[in-house]
Design a protein around this motif. Sequence first.
Motif, short mmCIF file in Angstrom:
data_model
loop_
_atom_site.label_atom_id
_atom_site.label_comp_id
_atom_site.label_asym_id
_atom_site.label_seq_id
_atom_site.Cartn_x
_atom_site.Cartn_y
_atom_site.Cartn_z
N TRP A 37 0.79 -1.23 0.00
CA TRP A 37 0.00 0.00 0.00
C TRP A 37 0.83 1.28 0.00
N THR A 38 2.14 1.18 0.06
CA THR A 38 2.97 2.39 0.14
C THR A 38 3.27 2.95 -1.26
N ASP A 39 3.50 4.26 -1.34
CA ASP A 39 3.87 4.89 -2.60
C ASP A 39 5.31 4.53 -2.99
N TYR A 40 6.16 4.36 -2.01
CA TYR A 40 7.54 3.97 -2.28
C TYR A 40 8.08 3.23 -1.05
N HIS A 41 9.03 2.36 -1.29
CA HIS A 41 9.67 1.60 -0.21
C HIS A 41 11.01 1.09 -0.71
N VAL A 42 11.80 0.58 0.20
CA VAL A 42 13.13 0.08 -0.15
C VAL A 42 13.01 -1.22 -0.94
N ALA A 43 13.72 -1.31 -2.06
CA ALA A 43 13.79 -2.56 -2.82
C ALA A 43 14.88 -3.42 -2.20
N TYR A 44 14.51 -4.59 -1.76
CA TYR A 44 15.43 -5.46 -1.03
C TYR A 44 15.17 -6.86 -1.56
N ARG A 45 16.19 -7.57 -1.99
CA ARG A 45 15.95 -8.86 -2.64
C ARG A 45 16.47 -10.03 -1.81
N ALA A 46 15.80 -11.15 -1.94
CA ALA A 46 16.29 -12.38 -1.34
C ALA A 46 17.61 -12.74 -2.01
N GLY A 47 18.55 -13.16 -1.21
CA GLY A 47 19.89 -13.45 -1.72
C GLY A 47 20.90 -12.36 -1.40
N TYR A 48 20.40 -11.19 -0.97
CA TYR A 48 21.31 -10.11 -0.59
C TYR A 48 22.07 -10.52 0.66
N ARG A 49 23.35 -10.26 0.68
CA ARG A 49 24.17 -10.62 1.83
C ARG A 49 25.13 -9.50 2.21
N HIS A 50 25.51 -9.47 3.47
CA HIS A 50 26.45 -8.47 3.97
C HIS A 50 27.09 -9.02 5.24
N PRO A 51 28.21 -8.45 5.66
CA PRO A 51 28.87 -8.94 6.89
C PRO A 51 27.94 -8.84 8.09
N LEU A 52 28.08 -9.78 9.01
CA LEU A 52 27.24 -9.77 10.20
C LEU A 52 27.42 -8.49 11.01
N GLU A 53 28.59 -7.87 10.90
CA GLU A 53 28.87 -6.68 11.69
C GLU A 53 28.18 -5.44 11.15
N GLN A 54 27.56 -5.54 9.98
CA GLN A 54 26.91 -4.38 9.37
C GLN A 54 25.41 -4.61 9.26
N GLY A 55 24.64 -3.55 9.51
CA GLY A 55 23.20 -3.64 9.35
C GLY A 55 22.50 -4.21 10.57
N ALA A 56 21.23 -3.90 10.67
CA ALA A 56 20.45 -4.32 11.84
C ALA A 56 20.30 -5.84 11.92
N ALA A 57 20.12 -6.49 10.77
CA ALA A 57 19.88 -7.93 10.77
C ALA A 57 21.06 -8.69 11.36
N GLY A 58 22.28 -8.36 10.90
CA GLY A 58 23.46 -9.04 11.41
C GLY A 58 23.77 -8.66 12.85
N ARG A 59 23.63 -7.39 13.17
CA ARG A 59 23.94 -6.95 14.53
C ARG A 59 22.98 -7.57 15.56
N ALA A 60 21.73 -7.77 15.16
CA ALA A 60 20.77 -8.41 16.07
C ALA A 60 21.20 -9.84 16.38
N ILE A 61 21.70 -10.55 15.37
CA ILE A 61 22.18 -11.92 15.57
C ILE A 61 23.39 -11.93 16.49
N LEU A 62 24.34 -11.04 16.25
CA LEU A 62 25.53 -10.98 17.09
C LEU A 62 25.19 -10.62 18.52
N SER A 63 24.21 -9.75 18.70
CA SER A 63 23.78 -9.37 20.04
C SER A 63 23.21 -10.57 20.79
N ALA A 64 22.43 -11.39 20.09
CA ALA A 64 21.84 -12.57 20.73
C ALA A 64 22.91 -13.56 21.14
N ARG A 65 24.00 -13.66 20.38
CA ARG A 65 25.08 -14.58 20.71
C ARG A 65 25.74 -14.24 22.04
N GLN A 66 25.72 -12.97 22.39
CA GLN A 66 26.41 -12.51 23.58
C GLN A 66 25.56 -12.58 24.84
#
Length: 214
Positions: free
Chosen positions: A119-148
């Motif tokens: 329903w939004t006029d615009y939003h971030v295009a984000y694709r399955a398969g996108y990857r980045h270091p665990l130390e960058q971005g909310a997704a990876g940092r959340a995982i690292l936080s849970a490990r600790q």
Amino acid sequence: MTAETSQTLDRGLRVLKLLAETDHGLTVTELSHRLCVNRTVVYRLLATLEQHALVRRDLGGRARVGLGVLGLGRQVHPLVREAAMPALRALAEDIGATAHLTLVDGAEALAVAVVEPTWTDYHVAYRAGYRHPLEQGAAGRAILSARQQPATADPGYTLIEGELDAGACGAAAPLVGVSGVEGSVGVVMLSDVVPERVGPRVRDAAREVAEALR
């Protein structure tokens, strides 16, 4: 063990779990002690698992997980993705942002499922398969936080602003209590700051996904 279960299969699965927990492999004697069975039984279990490439033994006789498990592992992502989709759809529509399920792949965070709001006029295009270091971005940092944190603790959620892409921010919460799956649920949006209600909503979605995977 009950009348409906197989003792041999149970032992074989326990062998795989024990081997998966060590980087150096285990000897027949070590497996015998941990399983509380005699060495003959362990030899038979290993021989059967080797036939299916699920176990391999090095020159020193130590057993390790075999490459055959990779074929089984390829089927994990589709199953996890399917289980997570209802919660991701609800999250994307509620927040009006792109929702994603991210799993650990080595030292990287791998997006395995993505849902964009309708329903939004615009939003971030984000694709399955996108990857980045665990130390960058909310997704990876959340995982690292849970490990600790202790397994019984509530890891909460992680907020990131403008780290991966200028003008975008995100929130993510880790999956907790799911055996064999390490990941997070999050959203990414075009905004300078994360709205106050987004963090708790993402945490609730992560709990929904974790419950669906148990």
